[in-house]
Write a protein that holds these residues in place. Sequence first.
Motif, mmCIF file in Angstrom:
data_model
loop_
_atom_site.group_PDB
_atom_site.id
_atom_site.type_symbol
_atom_site.label_atom_id
_atom_site.label_comp_id
_atom_site.label_asym_id
_atom_site.label_seq_id
_atom_site.Cartn_x
_atom_site.Cartn_y
_atom_site.Cartn_z
ATOM 1 N N SER A 47 -25.420 -68.580 -26.562
ATOM 2 C CA SER A 47 -24.683 -68.740 -25.306
ATOM 3 C C SER A 47 -23.186 -68.736 -25.563
ATOM 4 C CB SER A 47 -25.072 -70.043 -24.608
ATOM 5 O OG SER A 47 -26.406 -70.004 -24.188
ATOM 6 N N LEU A 48 -22.771 -69.425 -26.621
ATOM 7 C CA LEU A 48 -21.348 -69.457 -26.970
ATOM 8 C C LEU A 48 -20.855 -68.062 -27.320
ATOM 9 C CD1 LEU A 48 -18.780 -71.045 -27.497
ATOM 10 C CD2 LEU A 48 -19.605 -71.467 -29.821
ATOM 11 N N ALA A 49 -21.672 -67.305 -28.052
ATOM 12 C CA ALA A 49 -21.278 -65.941 -28.425
ATOM 13 C C ALA A 49 -21.154 -65.053 -27.187
ATOM 14 C CB ALA A 49 -22.296 -65.349 -29.401
ATOM 15 N N ILE A 50 -22.090 -65.209 -26.248
ATOM 16 C CA ILE A 50 -22.041 -64.417 -25.020
ATOM 17 C C ILE A 50 -20.792 -64.763 -24.221
ATOM 18 C CG2 ILE A 50 -23.149 -64.044 -22.779
ATOM 19 C CD1 ILE A 50 -25.830 -64.497 -24.238
ATOM 20 N N ALA A 51 -20.533 -66.066 -24.084
ATOM 21 C CA ALA A 51 -19.363 -66.501 -23.320
ATOM 22 C C ALA A 51 -18.071 -66.012 -23.969
ATOM 23 C CB ALA A 51 -19.352 -68.019 -23.195
ATOM 24 N N THR A 52 -18.000 -66.119 -25.283
ATOM 25 C CA THR A 52 -16.803 -65.677 -26.001
ATOM 26 C C THR A 52 -16.576 -64.184 -25.796
ATOM 27 O OG1 THR A 52 -17.103 -67.392 -27.663
ATOM 28 C CG2 THR A 52 -15.684 -65.538 -28.259
ATOM 29 N N LEU A 84 -21.399 -68.870 -14.868
ATOM 30 C CA LEU A 84 -22.571 -68.105 -15.278
ATOM 31 C C LEU A 84 -23.416 -68.860 -16.301
ATOM 32 C CD1 LEU A 84 -21.017 -64.543 -15.535
ATOM 33 C CD2 LEU A 84 -22.759 -65.294 -13.912
ATOM 34 N N LEU A 85 -22.761 -69.699 -17.092
ATOM 35 C CA LEU A 85 -23.487 -70.494 -18.091
ATOM 36 C C LEU A 85 -24.029 -71.796 -17.506
ATOM 37 C CD1 LEU A 85 -21.169 -69.883 -21.148
ATOM 38 C CD2 LEU A 85 -23.464 -68.973 -20.778
ATOM 39 N N GLY A 86 -23.803 -72.019 -16.218
ATOM 40 C CA GLY A 86 -24.372 -73.176 -15.562
ATOM 41 C C GLY A 86 -23.469 -74.387 -15.477
ATOM 42 N N HIS A 87 -22.211 -74.269 -15.837
ATOM 43 C CA HIS A 87 -21.285 -75.391 -15.776
ATOM 44 C C HIS A 87 -20.716 -75.522 -14.364
ATOM 45 C CE1 HIS A 87 -21.427 -75.847 -20.101
ATOM 46 N NE2 HIS A 87 -21.205 -74.545 -20.236
ATOM 47 N N GLU A 88 -20.545 -76.737 -13.928
ATOM 48 C CA GLU A 88 -19.952 -77.006 -12.611
ATOM 49 C C GLU A 88 -18.437 -76.797 -12.612
ATOM 50 O OE1 GLU A 88 -21.471 -77.852 -9.677
ATOM 51 O OE2 GLU A 88 -23.353 -77.424 -10.702
ATOM 52 N N ASP A 89 -17.775 -77.141 -13.727
ATOM 53 C CA ASP A 89 -16.327 -77.002 -13.831
ATOM 54 C C ASP A 89 -15.952 -76.742 -15.286
ATOM 55 O OD1 ASP A 89 -16.350 -79.505 -15.175
ATOM 56 O OD2 ASP A 89 -16.153 -80.538 -13.250
ATOM 57 N N ALA A 122 -17.692 -62.310 -23.350
ATOM 58 C CA ALA A 122 -17.378 -62.037 -21.946
ATOM 59 C C ALA A 122 -15.913 -62.353 -21.636
ATOM 60 C CB ALA A 122 -18.301 -62.848 -21.039
ATOM 61 N N VAL A 123 -15.433 -63.502 -22.130
ATOM 62 C CA VAL A 123 -14.052 -63.909 -21.843
ATOM 63 C C VAL A 123 -13.059 -62.997 -22.561
ATOM 64 C CG1 VAL A 123 -12.368 -65.770 -22.154
ATOM 65 C CG2 VAL A 123 -14.651 -66.286 -21.275
ATOM 66 N N THR A 124 -13.336 -62.647 -23.809
ATOM 67 C CA THR A 124 -12.425 -61.739 -24.508
ATOM 68 C C THR A 124 -12.469 -60.339 -23.907
ATOM 69 O OG1 THR A 124 -14.087 -61.247 -26.202
ATOM 70 C CG2 THR A 124 -12.477 -62.972 -26.703
ATOM 71 N N GLY A 125 -13.562 -60.010 -23.208
ATOM 72 C CA GLY A 125 -13.668 -58.723 -22.530
ATOM 73 C C GLY A 125 -12.992 -58.702 -21.172
ATOM 74 N N GLY A 126 -12.449 -59.869 -20.749
ATOM 75 C CA GLY A 126 -11.701 -59.885 -19.505
ATOM 76 C C GLY A 126 -12.296 -60.735 -18.396
ATOM 77 N N LEU A 127 -13.480 -61.312 -18.598
ATOM 78 C CA LEU A 127 -14.064 -62.159 -17.567
ATOM 79 C C LEU A 127 -13.275 -63.465 -17.494
ATOM 80 C CD1 LEU A 127 -16.527 -62.432 -15.602
ATOM 81 C CD2 LEU A 127 -17.644 -63.706 -17.435
#
Length: 94
Positions: free
Chosen positions: A65-70, A85-90, A72-77
Amino acid sequence: MRQRNAQLAILRSQLVDGADQLVVLFRHYAKFLDGVREQANRLIEQSMQEWDRVSQGAESSGSASLAIATEAVTGGLPVHMAARLLGHEDLVTL
């Protein structure tokens, strides 16, 4: 008077020709936009399928999950969208 009528007839025919050309131009532009929309929809669908594929394996692994998030964010998300998307409220972390 005849010359004026002839000039008006020429002007009218040029306006009609211009309008016809504009109609043809708009038709081609509409086809182009339709193709762009189809391509964008395909890319969105591919991205969603890839996200589903990768996130299915990530449910059992926190590091995935951390790898996916990393990625995605480095890709511009934006970070807040990745968190959602990972289920966090904030964005607050402990």
